[in-house]
Scaffold this motif. Sequence first.
Motif, short mmCIF file in Angstrom:
data_model
loop_
_atom_site.label_atom_id
_atom_site.label_comp_id
_atom_site.label_asym_id
_atom_site.label_seq_id
_atom_site.Cartn_x
_atom_site.Cartn_y
_atom_site.Cartn_z
N ASP A 17 -6.86 -4.10 25.50
CA ASP A 17 -6.77 -3.84 24.07
C ASP A 17 -7.46 -2.53 23.71
N ILE A 47 -16.71 -10.22 29.68
CA ILE A 47 -15.47 -9.62 29.18
C ILE A 47 -14.41 -9.67 30.28
N SER A 48 -13.15 -9.70 29.87
CA SER A 48 -12.05 -9.85 30.81
C SER A 48 -11.06 -8.69 30.69
N ASP A 107 -21.39 -9.64 19.48
CA ASP A 107 -20.11 -9.82 18.78
C ASP A 107 -20.31 -9.74 17.27
N TYR A 132 -12.58 -6.66 21.01
CA TYR A 132 -11.39 -6.65 20.17
C TYR A 132 -11.73 -6.04 18.80
N THR A 156 -18.52 -10.64 24.30
CA THR A 156 -17.31 -11.30 24.77
C THR A 156 -16.09 -10.47 24.39
N ASP A 157 -14.92 -10.99 24.70
CA ASP A 157 -13.68 -10.30 24.35
C ASP A 157 -13.56 -10.10 22.84
N ARG A 158 -14.15 -11.01 22.06
CA ARG A 158 -14.07 -10.89 20.60
C ARG A 158 -14.74 -9.61 20.12
N GLU A 201 -8.05 -8.63 29.47
CA GLU A 201 -7.31 -8.57 28.21
C GLU A 201 -8.05 -7.74 27.17
N ALA A 202 -9.36 -7.89 27.09
CA ALA A 202 -10.13 -7.13 26.11
C ALA A 202 -10.14 -5.65 26.46
#
Length: 491
Positions: free
Chosen positions: A232, A225-226, A167, A205, A200-202, A228-229
């Motif tokens: 995006d 990671i999920s 990240d 993103y 991670t999702d961060r 939502e990411a």
Amino acid sequence: MGANNGKQYGSEGKGSSSISSDVSSSTDHTPTKAQKNVATSEDSDLSMRTLSTPSPALICPPNLPGFQNGRGSSTSSSSITGETVAMVHSPPPTRLTHPLIRLASRPQKEQASIDRLPDHSMVQIFSFLPTNQLCRCARVCRRWYNLAWDPRLWRTIRLTGETINVDRALKVLTRRLCQDTPNVCLMLETVTVSGCRRLTDRGLYTIAQCCPELRRLEVSGCYNISNEAVFDVVSLCPNLEHLDVSGCSKVTCISLTREASIKLSPLHGKQISIRYLDMTDCFVLEDEGLHTIAAHCTQLTHLYLRRCVRLTDEGLRYLVIYCASIKELSVSDCRFVSDFGLREIAKLESRLRYLSIAHCGRITDVGIRYVAKYCSKLRYLNARGCEGITDHGVEYLAKNCTKLKSLDIGKCPLVSDTGLECLALNCFNLKRLSLKSCESITGQGLQIVAANCFDLQTLNVQDCEVSVEALRFVKRHCKRCVIEHTNPAFF
């Protein structure tokens, strides 16, 4: 701790004390007060220039022997231990000289051989380096710093390893790459982050926000990671064509975000430009998720769903309805896929070139007949472990898919020499054949294959009852063939 080290190291390049000491060490007298003021004034100018330029990223561990308290060492080691973080540093400073300061005469050092190369050759050499090594090269000298950040070298970012703080590394790298185009990195097209459990999702993103020209994203094995990411990324990177989320067990779907769906015009629809999608080992993917993927990713040509154990024939029906351009499809180890699913897959017709149905225990000759009848341009078929396939299925496949180049029917105990004979007399272009653990295969069937398929390159007959004479016959007729066997008498 990594952040503190980065700040300390960044201050070394822009502080006046380090440069002053460097100059004083090379003189043979103590400078006067006026001379000190001049040097300090010039150091301040350098400090301002350094502060106005974003610092590059160095991917290295904070406890590396060559990096203590944020300072480089001439005895630094390339081995990496402990946690890996993205450290921030300034461009290497240039030596300040002033007419009032007389430098001691020193014998000029011989120029290193690599420094004699022109810039374009150096850039070509740097293009073969991974991301972390390229960042290290930026610390060598000012020339290397400028060359290492050549935009042509930053079309791809590759980060691997379980301990790396991905990240933070992505944040620092994208910030540096956005120097000329604030907040947008236009040159970056590929991001490969494999096996990095700390992604991670961060981090995703950051990529979605800064890299609108992204075309290829690989995050295999990054299980934190999920959805939502991923949403995006596919929403903010409209040119994304290649997506690998294999091993990301939390990913259950690929879709646009709600905001992106609302903004799209009716003419554009809700389409995603992805053509290659690998969702291997996405265990929680279900038929409804595959339905959403198919509806949004209608341009798919390569789809891999290995070990997506919750998928059924219904999900494959959705897939064929929306994605009519699929050329390669894998549903290996999807135990609920049966002959009805193959009937749906067969509707892809001549567009299908690659199909893997390995270990789908509900598939029999009936499903193979559907595929063979309609998918006449099939080149690759992996049916290993489909114990319901017999000589009749192999015969139907051989007579209809004559351009077959690779076939794996290992662990199919009902396939015998009769099926091999039909295969050899129809598929002359066969290059790879796997018969591993086929109990009914004998040396006679292998000899027929070798006598007709001269271009055979790989043959797997492990755990098959074949004689040494048959293996030698294959070797004589197929000289380029690599034979995988378990017969100790053949070598």
